[in-house]
Design a protein around this motif. Structure first.
Motif, short mmCIF file in Angstrom:
data_model
loop_
_atom_site.label_atom_id
_atom_site.label_comp_id
_atom_site.label_asym_id
_atom_site.label_seq_id
_atom_site.Cartn_x
_atom_site.Cartn_y
_atom_site.Cartn_z
N LYS A 1 -1.31 -3.15 -25.09
CA LYS A 1 -2.33 -2.29 -24.50
C LYS A 1 -3.39 -3.11 -23.78
CE LYS A 1 -3.37 -0.05 -28.31
NZ LYS A 1 -2.31 -0.50 -29.22
N THR A 2 -3.63 -4.32 -24.28
CA THR A 2 -4.65 -5.16 -23.68
C THR A 2 -4.10 -6.58 -23.54
OG1 THR A 2 -5.54 -5.88 -25.80
CG2 THR A 2 -6.49 -3.87 -24.87
N ALA A 3 -4.79 -7.37 -22.71
CA ALA A 3 -4.37 -8.75 -22.52
C ALA A 3 -4.45 -9.52 -23.84
CB ALA A 3 -5.26 -9.40 -21.46
N GLU A 4 -5.42 -9.16 -24.66
CA GLU A 4 -5.56 -9.84 -25.95
C GLU A 4 -4.32 -9.59 -26.83
OE1 GLU A 4 -9.40 -10.67 -28.14
OE2 GLU A 4 -8.86 -8.69 -28.88
N ILE B 1 2.23 -6.42 -20.36
CA ILE B 1 1.06 -5.62 -20.06
C ILE B 1 1.25 -5.03 -18.68
CG2 ILE B 1 -0.28 -7.66 -19.35
CD1 ILE B 1 -2.73 -5.99 -20.45
N LYS B 2 1.22 -3.71 -18.62
CA LYS B 2 1.44 -2.99 -17.36
C LYS B 2 0.10 -2.41 -16.98
CE LYS B 2 2.94 0.22 -14.37
NZ LYS B 2 1.58 0.61 -13.99
#
Lengths: 708, 708
Positions: B276-279, B237-238
Motif C-alpha cells: 500500500k505504501t513505499a514503506e 507498489i502501483k
C-alpha cells in the motif's frame, strides 16, 4: 496541581542503593545527574553515603521537609514506608516498586491496602509498578530510565513502563524533546485524568501523547479530554482492544457495542486523535510539536521526482485532505520561472536537476497562495540535488510562515545531513510521503475539532415519573427484562409515538381488541421470558378477521406452553398494523467504562449482516445525532433511492435525542433496542413498533460502576 | 534472455562526457568504478580520453564488437545514433536520454519514430528517459545513479527513475543488497513483462520489487506474473490509482469497475503482493529476502515488555495470522525455567530483567513447538537488557531454523549496535511490532498462494454460432446496445435459463402473449434506446388480466413517444413472472489493460448503495467463482438468514463460469449486466430475468487494445 511531583524542592529516595544496576541506584543517579536544583536525600539503613551524597538511615533522621518521596524498597516494605512518609508530613509519593496487582492475588490484596492507606493519609501517589517521572523544566529525573530527554513541548503519559524506555531511547536518537514524561504504572491513585489536568495548565506542553490500555473513569476522562483538546492535541494509542471478547448480550446493541467501539466513540467525542500504531503516534507528535495547525484541507505537493509525487497525490486522495488548486497568479509565476518540462500544477514537479534556489522559489510562491493550507516538500537525492542547502531553505521558510510545512526526503545515507538540518529547524521529515500525508491529515482533523461548536443538549418535556413508576414496578417484581408493552410505555413517556395496542389475555379479548383497533392488525405473544418473539414464531402480521386472530392466539399460547413451560405468558398483544416508511434501529448498551453507548443503524439485514451501525456516548446534542445519521453507509436508503421520497430526518434526530435523554435519566437501564423504529417520509414522523429493555436489579448502576 | 543487457562483454557509451556532474560523465564513471570486467568504449567526437580511457569519435571507429550501447546524447540525436548502433551490429541498447513522450507532443512523435526504428532493426532497447540498469553479479553499473548497491537477492524494477535514486540511497544505508536494479523509463520496447521473464530465470534473485504506474500489456503481465510468483514473491507498489476518474459507463459493472479494481484483481489473480505504501514495499522485501516462508499462520510473540506485547497481539488479531497456542510441553518447559512473574503463554513476557540467555532459552523452546510457524521477538532497552548479545543469539538461532524469525527492537540510540548485528545476521528488524506483523502476514499470504492449485477452466458445451449470429446482426445494423430480448438470446445460447417471453408489437399481440404464458405476467417496454427501463417506468410486474396489459401497452408506448420521440420502440416484452429466490447481479466490463473484468454482487441496494461487489478477470475456473461468492459482505443473505434456505450456490458458480466463457469467446462484448439473475433455493437453479449488453463496432477489440 500535583506541584510536588513535578517541581519539588526536596526529594527523598527510600531504598537508594549503592549497587550499580539496581533500580535504587539508577534512580538516585538520574536525580543528581541532570541538573535538578533541589535537595536529594537518599535513605538506606546500611549506607553512609551513595554517589558521594550523605545517606540517611530513615526518613525521621532528615532534618528538612520533604516534598516528594520516591519509594524503591521491595513490595512487602512499601506499606510501612508510606506510613513513615505520612508521619514525616510528605504529601507526594512515587512508588516504583513492583509486586502489586500485576503480580497475582497477594499483590492485588497488597495494592488494596496501599490504596486505603493513601486515602487515609490524604497523600497523592504515582504508581506502584512504574518507571517514575521526568520533568525537563525542573530538570527532575525521578525515574530509573536510561536517559534524560531534551527539553521540548511534548508530554508523554504511559501505562507501560517498558514502552517508556523505548520511547526515550528513540527520542534521544531523533532529538525529540519532552516537557513531562510520566509512567503511570498501576494507576492506584494518580491516573490519566489527574495528569491531563496537570498538563492542561502546563505552559511548557503543546502536545500530549498517551499509551493507554484502559481508563479508570470513562466519564471523567472524557470531560478532561474534551476540555484540553480544545487547546492542545491529545494523541493516544489504545491497545488491548481486539483481544476483548464480546460480552454476552440480550440486545442487538449489546451484541454490537463492545469495549472497542466505546473507546473509539469516546475518543471521537472528546477530540482525541487515536493513533493506530506506535509509529503513527510519533509521526503525529513531531508535526504537532513544531508546526502550526493548517487552516483547511488544501495541500500543495512540491517534488523533484514524478513517481513519489504520484504516490503522495494518491495518499491525499485517500485522506480527508484535498489537493490544492493554485490561483492563476501562482501558476503564472511558476510558468514564467520554471523550465518548460516542469509541472507547474499541483503536484509541482521542479524536476530532477532542481537545486535549492528552485525549491526556494517554488515553496515561497506556493505558500503565499491563498488556496494552499499546507505544503509537503518531497526530495529524492539526484546527482544535482543540494540536499543540505534545500533543507536550510525549507527550515528558513517554515520559520516565517504560519502555514504548516512537512517534508519527505526519501533515501538513506546521502540525505542524513539534510535530515539533521531539518531536525534543528523543527521541520518534521517523513521517510515516505504517505506518512507525511497521514500526519497532516491528523492536524487537519484537529483543526476541525477545534472549530466544532460544543454540543448543546436539548431537554424535552417528558413524563419522567411515569417511566420511573414502570421501571420501579418491574424491579420490585424482581424482573430484569421488560415486556414489549412495558418497554413501549417507558419510551412513550419520553415522547416516542407507538402504535395503538391492547394486551389480550383471552381469545375473546383478542377479537375485541382487534375490532377496536380495526383490521388488519398485528398480533404478538406477550411474555417477559420470550425476548426474540420473531425467532420464536410469536409474531403474525396482517391478521384480517376474527377467525385468524382466534387461531393465532390459541396456536401461539399452546406453543409457548409446550416449548417453554416455565415462561410467564401474559397473553397476546394486538396492535395497529403500520405500513410504509423505513425501518431503523435505535439502541443503547451501557459500557462499564463510558456509560450509555447509543447505537443507530438501519434495521434488518443492515444491522444483522452488514453491521452498518454507529455509536455515541449519551448525552448528545442535535449535531451529534445528525452526525450519527450521516455516518452509516446505508444513508442513501434514508435519503431515498430511485425516486423515493427521503425519510423524515428531523423525526429521526428527535428520536435519537429522546433516547439519549431517557438513558441519561435512567442509569438503571442497562441495555435497550427500539427495533424497528419506522421513519415515515418527510414530515410523517416516526413510530416505535417494538422495544426491549433490560434494567439493573440495583438502582444507580452507573455510580457504582464508577467506584470500581 | 537479454543477456547483453546484464552481462555484456563490451559496452559503448555514446555521449560520454568529460564534464563532472553531466549524466554522460557519471554513467561512464559508474561503469569503470565498481569492478565491471568487460571493456568500456566511450564515444565522444570532441574528446581523446575521459577518466583516462581512450575515447572514440564514433562507433564505427571501435575495432571490436559491442554487446551493449548506452546512449546519453540529447534526444534529437538519439535516432541517428540508433541507426549507427544497428549498422555496427549492436542488438542491445539503453537510451538514457530524456525528451520523448514525457515531454509533450514533439517528444511523443520522436518516441514513435524511435519505436519503429527499434522494430525495424530488430534490436532491443531499455528506456528512453531512464536511469539505466545495474547488475551486481557482473558488477555492471550502466546507470547514472549516485551509488552501487551491495550484492543481494532482491531485483528492483521501477517506472520512476527518481524513485530508484531514493531506493538506492536507502539500501546503501540499510545494507540491503540487490541482484538487479532496473529503471524502465518510458518502456517503449522492454517492459515489465520482459524483465519478469529475465528475473524468473535469474538464480541470483529471490525477491522481485516493482514500482509501476501502469502495465503495457495486461494479459501478458498476468501470465508472466502467475508463473514467477509460484517460485518467487513479487511485491509491487502501483501508484496513480485513485487519480483515475471513473469512465462513463452504461452498465452497473462499467460504473463500478475502474482501473483500480482491475489492477487489484489482476494482482490478486497472479499472486502479486500489492504494497500500500513505499514503506511496506521495503518492509516486505527485507523479510522475503532473508527468511524462509512460514508454513502456516501461527505466530509466537516473545517480549520483555507487556505493552508492546499487547500492541503486537492486537496487530495479529487484525491480520490473517493467528496467535499460536503452545503445546503442553513448551508451557511446562517455560514454567519450569522462567521467573514466576513471567507470562509463559503467548505473548511470552520474559520480563524487563531478561538477559540474552533467557531470550535464548525461550526462543529455542518456542521455535521447536510444532504449533508455531513464525516467531517475532520484541525487545525494549531496559537497564538489564543485553541488546547486542540478544541480537547475536537471535541471529544464531535464525541461522539454524527453517521457521521465519523477525524482530522488533524498539528504540533509537541504545539499540543501534543491536540493529547492526541483526543486519549482518539477516534477521529483519522493524522499529514497531505492527510493521513486523504486516510483513509476516505478507509472507503467509505468499505461502497460501504457492499452495493454491492452478485454476482449471471449465468449458461448457454452448451454442456459439447462435450467439455470434445475434451479435453480428446487431453490428451490421450499426447498433451498439442490444435490446433485453437480444441480450437474453445471447446468454441463453451460453446456457443461461431465461423466463419464457414473447415480444408483442401490438396490444392484441400482448394479450395473446400473456394468455399463452399464463397470468400473472411481467411486461417491459422493448427499445434499444431505453437502457434503464425501470427508471423510465417501463416495467410492470404482476399483470393479472387482459385489461391491465392493454392499458400498460398503450400507456408505456405513448409515454416513450412523448418523452423520447427519436427512440426506436419495438413493442412490449411479455414475460413469465418469477417469484422467490434472491436477486444477484453478474456483469462484465472490459478493462483496457486487463480485458474482461467480471463482477458479482447482490442486486438492488447492495450494489447501488453499498457497492458490495467483487471482481475477477476472465477466464476463471470454479475455485475462483466460489471465491467471488465468498468475498462479498452480504454472503450471509445467500446462505440464508433467520431460517431461510440457502440459495443454489452451485447454480451461481455455473452462471459465473458461463459468463466467463461468453466474454472470453466474444472480445466484441464491451460491457454487460445480467441483472437480476434470480438464484432459487438449493437445487432450484438460477434464471436471468434481465440483461443488457454493449458491443464494439469493430470486431476483436481486445487484440487492438493490446497493440496500443
Amino acid at each position: 496541581m500535583l506541584e510536588h511531583f513535578f517541581s519539588p524542592g526536596t526529594v527523598a529516595v527510600i531504598g537508594a542503593s549503592r549497587e550499580e544496576g539496581k533500580v535504587g541506584y539508577d534512580l538516585l543517579k538520574n536525580l543528581v545527574t541532570y541538573g535538578y536544583k533541589g535537595k536529594v536525600y537518599p535513605v538506606n539503613p546500611h549506607a553512609e553515603n551513595i554517589l558521594g551524597i550523605k545517606t540517611y538511615t530513615s526518613l525521621k533522621e532528615i532534618n528538612d521537609t520533604i516534598d516528594l518521596a520516591v519509594i524503591v524498597v521491595p513490595a512487602p516494605h512499601v506499606l510501612k514506608v508510606v506510613d513513615e512518609c505520612s508521619a514525616k508530613g510528605i504529601d507526594s509519593i512515587i512508588v516504583i516498586s513492583a509486586g502489586f496487582k500485576e503480580s497475582g492475588i497477594d499483590g492485588a490484596s497488597r495494592e488494596r491496602e496501599l490504596h486505603q492507606k493513601i486515602k487515609q493519609h490524604s497523600v497523592r501517589m504515582l504508581g506502584p509498578n512504574c518507571l517514575g517521572l521526568i520533568d525537563t523544566q525542573s530538570f527532575l529525573n525521578a525515574s530509573f530510565a536510561a536517559d534524560m530527554p531534551a527539553q521540548g513541548n511534548i508530554a508523554f503519559i504511559s501505562q507501560s513502563g517498558a514502552l517508556c524506555t523505548s520511547v526515550l531511547d528513540w527520542a534521544v536518537n531523533e532529538c525529540i524533546g519532552f516537557s513531562k514524561f510520566i509512567s503511570m504504572g498501576n494507576k492506584t491513585d494518580i491516573d490519566e485524568v489527574d495528569l491531563i489536568q496537570v498538563i492542561d495548565e502546563d505552559i511548557h506542553t503543546k502536545v500530549i501523547l498517551g499509551y493507554l490500555e484502559g481508563v479508570k473513569n470513562g466519564t471523567a476522562f472524557m470531560n478532561a479530554a474534551k476540555k484540553i483538546t480544545k487547546k492542545k492535541p491529545v494523541i493516544v494509542i489504545k491497545s488491548g482492544g481486539t483481544m476483548a471478547g464480546a460480552k454476552a448480550a440480550s440486545s442487538h446493541t449489546g451484541t454490537l457495542a463492545g469495549a472497542e467501539n466505546a473507546f473509539d466513540t469516546a475518543f471521537k467525542q472528546s477530540g482525541i486523535l487515536r493513533a493506530k500504531t506506535a509509529e503513527e503516534l510519533f509521526d503525529y507528535a513531531r508535526i504537532f510539536s513544531h508546526q502550526p495547525l493548517p487552516k483547511g484541507p488544501r495541500i500543495a505537493l512540491i517534488t523533484n521526482a514524478g513517481g513519489p509525487g504520484i504516490i503522495a497525490a494518491d495518499a491525499v486522495e485517500r485522506s480527508k485532505l484535498e489537493m490544492a488548486s493554485f490561483s492563476k497568479n501562482t501558476i503564472d509565476l511558476l510558468r514564467a520561472a520554471l523550465p518548460a518540462m516542469a509541472n507547474i500544477y499541483n503536484p509541482v514537479d521542479v524536476l530532477g536537476d532542481a537545486k535549492a534556489d528552485r525549491y526556494k522559489f517554488v515553496i515561497e510562491k506556493v505558500i503565499e497562495d491563498p488556496n494552499v493550507d499546507t505544503i509537503l516538500v518531497i526530495l529524492t537525492p539526484q546527482t544535482m540535488t543540494e540536499i543540505e542547502k534545500t533543507a536550510e531553505v525549507i527550515g528558513e521558510i517554515a520559520n516565517r510562515t504560519d502555514k504548516p510545512i512537512a517534508t519527505s526526503f526519501m533515501g538513506g545515507k546521502r540525505i542524513g545531513t539534510g535530515l539533521e538540518v531539518m531536525r534543528q529547524r523543527k521541520v518534521p521529515n517523513y521517510p515516505f510521503p504517505e506518512r507525511a500525508i497521514s500526519a497532516v491529515e491528523a492536524m487537519y482533523k484537529h483543526t476541525l475539532w477545534q472549530k466544532k461548536p460544543a454540543s448543546k443538549i436539548k431537554k424535552f418535556i417528558i413524563q419522567k415519573e411515569k417511566a420511573t413508576s414502570i421501571v420501579e414496578k418491574i424491579r420490585q417484581m424482581g424482573r430484569q427484562y421488560l415486556c414489549e408493552d412495558e418497554a413501549k410505555q417507558v419510551i412513550a413517556a419520553y415522547g416516542f409515538r407507538i402504535p395503538q395496542s391492547i394486551l389480550a389475555s383471552t381469545e375473546a379479548e383478542a377479537v375485541q381488541a382487534a375490532e377496536e383497533i380495526g383490521y388488519p392488525v398485528v398480533a404478538k405473544i406477550s411474555s417477559p421470558d420470550i425476548l426474540h418473539k420473531s425467532d420464536f414464531g410469536g409474531v403474525k402480521i396482517g391478521i384480517k378477521d376474527a377467525a385468524e386472530i382466534r387461531r393465532f392466539f390459541s396456536d401461539v399460547t399452546q406453543k409457548a406452553q409446550r416449548l417453554m413451560p416455565s415462561a410467564e405468558i401474559k397473553g397476546v398483544l394486538v396492535q395497529q398494523m403500520i405500513t410504509g416508511g423505513k425501518e431503523v434501529i435505535l439502541g443503547m448498551s451501557r459500557d462499564p467504562q463510558f456509560g450509555p453507548l447509543l447505537m443507530f443503524g438501519l434495521g434488518g439485514i443492515y444491522i444483522e449482516v452488514l453491521k452498518d451501525v454507529t455509536f455515541r456516548i449519551a448525552p448528545i446534542g442535535p449535531n451529534e445525532a445528525e452526525e450519527m445519521i450521516h455516518e452509516i453507509r446505508s444513508l442513501p436508503l434514508l435519503k431515498g433511492v430511485r425516486g423515493e421520497k427521503p425519510v423524515d430526518i428531523n423525526a429521526l434526530v428527535d428520536a435519537i435525542l429522546r433516547l439519549s435523554q431517557l438513558v441519561t435519566d435512567f442509569p438503571d437501564i442497562l441495555e435497550m433496542d427500539i427495533n424497528p423504529l419506522i421513519v415515515f417520509p418527510e414530515g410523517g414522523g416516526a413510530m416505535a413498533i417494538d422495544a426491549r429493555m433490560t434494567i439493573s436489579q440495583t438502582a444507580n448502576y452507573t455510580q457504582n460502576a464508577h467506584k470500581m
